[in-house]
Design a protein around this motif. Structure first.
Motif, PDB file in Angstrom:
ATOM      1  N   SER A 114     -16.716 106.728  25.012  1.00 12.25           N
ATOM      2  CA  SER A 114     -17.929 106.241  24.361  1.00 12.25           C
ATOM      3  C   SER A 114     -17.726 104.869  23.721  1.00 12.25           C
ATOM      4  CB  SER A 114     -18.402 107.242  23.303  1.00 12.25           C
ATOM      5  OG  SER A 114     -17.509 107.280  22.202  1.00 12.25           O
ATOM      6  N   ARG A 115     -16.482 104.398  23.642  1.00  8.83           N
ATOM      7  CA  ARG A 115     -16.208 103.107  23.007  1.00  8.83           C
ATOM      8  C   ARG A 115     -16.392 101.993  24.038  1.00  8.83           C
ATOM      9  NH1 ARG A 115     -14.288 103.735  17.981  1.00  8.83           N
ATOM     10  NH2 ARG A 115     -13.623 101.569  17.897  1.00  8.83           N
ATOM     11  N   PHE A 116     -17.631 101.571  24.189  1.00 11.46           N
ATOM     12  CA  PHE A 116     -17.983 100.596  25.222  1.00 11.46           C
ATOM     13  C   PHE A 116     -17.250  99.273  25.045  1.00 11.46           C
ATOM     14  CE2 PHE A 116     -21.122 100.334  21.796  1.00 11.46           C
ATOM     15  CZ  PHE A 116     -21.038  99.002  21.448  1.00 11.46           C
ATOM     16  N   GLY A 117     -16.845  98.954  23.836  1.00 17.73           N
ATOM     17  CA  GLY A 117     -16.170  97.680  23.589  1.00 17.73           C
ATOM     18  C   GLY A 117     -14.695  97.690  23.887  1.00 17.73           C
ATOM     19  N   SER A 118     -14.187  98.831  24.384  1.00 18.19           N
ATOM     20  CA  SER A 118     -12.754  98.929  24.671  1.00 18.19           C
ATOM     21  C   SER A 118     -12.431  98.821  26.157  1.00 18.19           C
ATOM     22  CB  SER A 118     -12.193 100.251  24.122  1.00 18.19           C
ATOM     23  OG  SER A 118     -12.211 100.237  22.706  1.00 18.19           O
ATOM     24  N   VAL A 119     -13.430  98.551  26.985  1.00 15.40           N
ATOM     25  CA  VAL A 119     -13.160  98.256  28.393  1.00 15.40           C
ATOM     26  C   VAL A 119     -12.276  97.019  28.459  1.00 15.40           C
ATOM     27  CG1 VAL A 119     -14.198  97.596  30.603  1.00 15.40           C
ATOM     28  CG2 VAL A 119     -15.356  99.264  29.124  1.00 15.40           C
ATOM     29  N   GLU A 120     -11.225  97.069  29.270  1.00 13.63           N
ATOM     30  CA  GLU A 120     -10.291  95.941  29.354  1.00 13.63           C
ATOM     31  C   GLU A 120     -10.649  95.046  30.539  1.00 13.63           C
ATOM     32  OE1 GLU A 120      -6.295  97.402  29.317  1.00 13.63           O
ATOM     33  OE2 GLU A 120      -6.369  97.843  27.171  1.00 13.63           O
ATOM     34  N   VAL A 121     -10.722  93.746  30.278  1.00 17.07           N
ATOM     35  CA  VAL A 121     -11.193  92.790  31.271  1.00 17.07           C
ATOM     36  C   VAL A 121     -10.306  91.551  31.276  1.00 17.07           C
ATOM     37  CG1 VAL A 121     -13.553  93.595  30.921  1.00 17.07           C
ATOM     38  CG2 VAL A 121     -12.760  91.571  29.690  1.00 17.07           C
ATOM     39  N   ALA A 122     -10.429  90.773  32.324  1.00 15.65           N
ATOM     40  CA  ALA A 122      -9.811  89.450  32.418  1.00 15.65           C
ATOM     41  C   ALA A 122     -10.926  88.409  32.470  1.00 15.65           C
ATOM     42  CB  ALA A 122      -8.932  89.347  33.659  1.00 15.65           C
ATOM     43  N   ALA A 123     -10.646  87.223  31.984  1.00 14.92           N
ATOM     44  CA  ALA A 123     -11.676  86.197  31.876  1.00 14.92           C
ATOM     45  C   ALA A 123     -12.293  85.856  33.224  1.00 14.92           C
ATOM     46  CB  ALA A 123     -11.096  84.938  31.226  1.00 14.92           C
ATOM     47  N   GLU A 124     -11.471  85.787  34.281  1.00 11.43           N
ATOM     48  CA  GLU A 124     -12.030  85.435  35.589  1.00 11.43           C
ATOM     49  C   GLU A 124     -12.979  86.506  36.096  1.00 11.43           C
ATOM     50  OE1 GLU A 124      -7.753  86.938  36.416  1.00 11.43           O
ATOM     51  OE2 GLU A 124      -8.789  85.696  34.917  1.00 11.43           O
ATOM     52  N   GLU A 125     -12.720  87.785  35.732  1.00  9.81           N
ATOM     53  CA  GLU A 125     -13.634  88.860  36.122  1.00  9.81           C
ATOM     54  C   GLU A 125     -14.977  88.711  35.401  1.00  9.81           C
ATOM     55  OE1 GLU A 125     -10.197  92.319  36.715  1.00  9.81           O
ATOM     56  OE2 GLU A 125     -11.360  92.205  34.851  1.00  9.81           O
ATOM     57  N   VAL A 126     -14.917  88.383  34.134  1.00 12.21           N
ATOM     58  CA  VAL A 126     -16.143  88.202  33.357  1.00 12.21           C
ATOM     59  C   VAL A 126     -16.966  87.055  33.940  1.00 12.21           C
ATOM     60  CG1 VAL A 126     -17.075  87.654  31.079  1.00 12.21           C
ATOM     61  CG2 VAL A 126     -15.062  89.136  31.291  1.00 12.21           C
ATOM     62  N   ALA A 127     -16.315  85.950  34.278  1.00 18.12           N
ATOM     63  CA  ALA A 127     -17.024  84.814  34.859  1.00 18.12           C
ATOM     64  C   ALA A 127     -17.679  85.192  36.183  1.00 18.12           C
ATOM     65  CB  ALA A 127     -16.066  83.643  35.052  1.00 18.12           C
ATOM     66  N   THR A 128     -16.964  85.940  37.015  1.00 18.57           N
ATOM     67  CA  THR A 128     -17.512  86.364  38.303  1.00 18.57           C
ATOM     68  C   THR A 128     -18.736  87.249  38.121  1.00 18.57           C
ATOM     69  OG1 THR A 128     -15.337  86.262  39.368  1.00 18.57           O
ATOM     70  CG2 THR A 128     -16.983  87.659  40.409  1.00 18.57           C
ATOM     71  N   ALA A 129     -18.656  88.196  37.192  1.00 18.67           N
ATOM     72  CA  ALA A 129     -19.774  89.114  36.978  1.00 18.67           C
ATOM     73  C   ALA A 129     -21.009  88.383  36.464  1.00 18.67           C
ATOM     74  CB  ALA A 129     -19.353  90.208  36.001  1.00 18.67           C
ATOM     75  N   TYR A 130     -20.819  87.447  35.537  1.00 21.85           N
ATOM     76  CA  TYR A 130     -21.968  86.724  34.996  1.00 21.85           C
ATOM     77  C   TYR A 130     -22.549  85.735  36.004  1.00 21.85           C
ATOM     78  CZ  TYR A 130     -22.090  88.697  30.339  1.00 21.85           C
ATOM     79  OH  TYR A 130     -22.249  89.562  29.285  1.00 21.85           O
ATOM     80  N   ALA A 131     -21.731  85.210  36.887  1.00 25.61           N
ATOM     81  CA  ALA A 131     -22.268  84.365  37.958  1.00 25.61           C
ATOM     82  C   ALA A 131     -23.185  85.177  38.854  1.00 25.61           C
ATOM     83  CB  ALA A 131     -21.128  83.747  38.764  1.00 25.61           C
ATOM     84  N   ALA A 132     -22.811  86.428  39.140  1.00 23.32           N
ATOM     85  CA  ALA A 132     -23.658  87.302  39.947  1.00 23.32           C
ATOM     86  C   ALA A 132     -24.961  87.610  39.224  1.00 23.32           C
ATOM     87  CB  ALA A 132     -22.906  88.600  40.275  1.00 23.32           C
ATOM     88  N   LEU A 133     -24.887  87.862  37.919  1.00 20.75           N
ATOM     89  CA  LEU A 133     -26.105  88.085  37.135  1.00 20.75           C
ATOM     90  C   LEU A 133     -27.032  86.886  37.220  1.00 20.75           C
ATOM     91  CD1 LEU A 133     -27.785  89.546  34.867  1.00 20.75           C
ATOM     92  CD2 LEU A 133     -26.325  88.332  33.225  1.00 20.75           C
TER      93      LEU A 133
END
Length: 257
Positions: A114-133
């Motif tokens: 339930s702790r949505f803020g604890s998903v572990e990510v890398a910066a390049e993944e975040v950039a890729t996902a937001y580019a798709a958005l």
């Protein structure tokens, strides 16, 4: 300023990442840049809330209910409203929908999903996902377009100066900030979606996890969190300058000004 200048003097226990993407039909060739210091993956804090809001739009039949929770989750980073979306649809479903739409695969956090803020990510993944958005919004996805508009409404008090340092007052911004009781650092992250027109998009991400070991400071921080009080100024004091420098350097490396 070069990345080396920003990272060479960091404490060995610190972590920092930055990534940028520039791409889109009718523009220059796709380009990516990135840098990492320390851990390969960091807890995301609130950085992914707009993505959670995006994919839950199709999973919650009551559009008014979705908007009632999704808008404050993005615009004012409401944890309660994000949790409503996260639990109503389910973390596994949300993250799988993000994977299908963006190609980026994230896993629910260990221990307490339930702790949505604890998903572990890398910066390049975040950039890729937001580019798709952003490109989905440009292609006519109404939910994606709404999410980007809400990101443009994020106030300066929660933007850590990202719009100013990127020279883009119309940028869509989402930041995340937190220091969990089991961590000896404060995490301060930011993503910016820069308007480029058409299907062209530029995304800049900065992520930091900097040592925060003073006993009294940590005690006061936890007290403020428990009372629901703002802690953004503590994150600004510790990491604001580095976060902005990482994002500005990333944009410069993208050739994005």
């Amino acid at each position: 300023m070069a990345f080396n200048d920003l990272l060479d003097d960091l404490d060995h226990s610190a972590s920092a990442q930055a990534a940028g993407i520039r791409r889109g039909y009718g523009g220059p060739p796709a380009r990516t840049v990135g840098v990492r210091y320390g851990l390969a993956r960091l807890r995301c804090a609130s950085l992914l809330k707009p993505l959670y809001a995006w994919v839950t739009a199709d999973r919650i039949p009551d559009a008014d209910r979705w908007r009632r929770h999704a808008e404050p989750a993005v615009v004012i980073s409401s944890n309660a409203d994000t949790l409503n979306l996260w639990l109503a649809v389910g973390p596994g479903v949300i993250l799988d929908d993000i994977r299908q739409r963006t190609g980026v695969a994230w896993s629910p956090p260990n221990g307490d999903p339930s702790r949505f803020g604890s998903v572990e990510v890398a910066a390049e993944e975040v950039a890729t996902a937001y580019a798709a958005l952003a490109q989905s919004a440009a292609a006519g996805d109404p939910a994606a377009a709404t999410i980007l508009e809400w990101m443009r409404q994020v106030g300066a008090e929660q933007a850590f100066g990202a719009r100013d340092v990127l020279g883009s007052p119309d940028a869509g911004i989402k930041c995340g900030w937190y220091g969990a009781p089991d961590e000896t650092c404060l995490r301060t992250h930011a993503v910016a979606v820069l308007p480029r027109g058409g299907t062209r998009v530029a995304v800049v991400v900065g992520m930091t996890a900097l040592p925060y070991t003073g006993g009294r400071e940590r005690e006061v921080y936890r007290e403020r969190v428990a009372k629901g009080l703002s802690v953004e100024q503590e994150h600004e004091k510790l990491a604001g300058g580095l976060l902005r420098d990482l994002m500005a350097t990333t944009l410069a490396e993208l050739g994005g000004r």
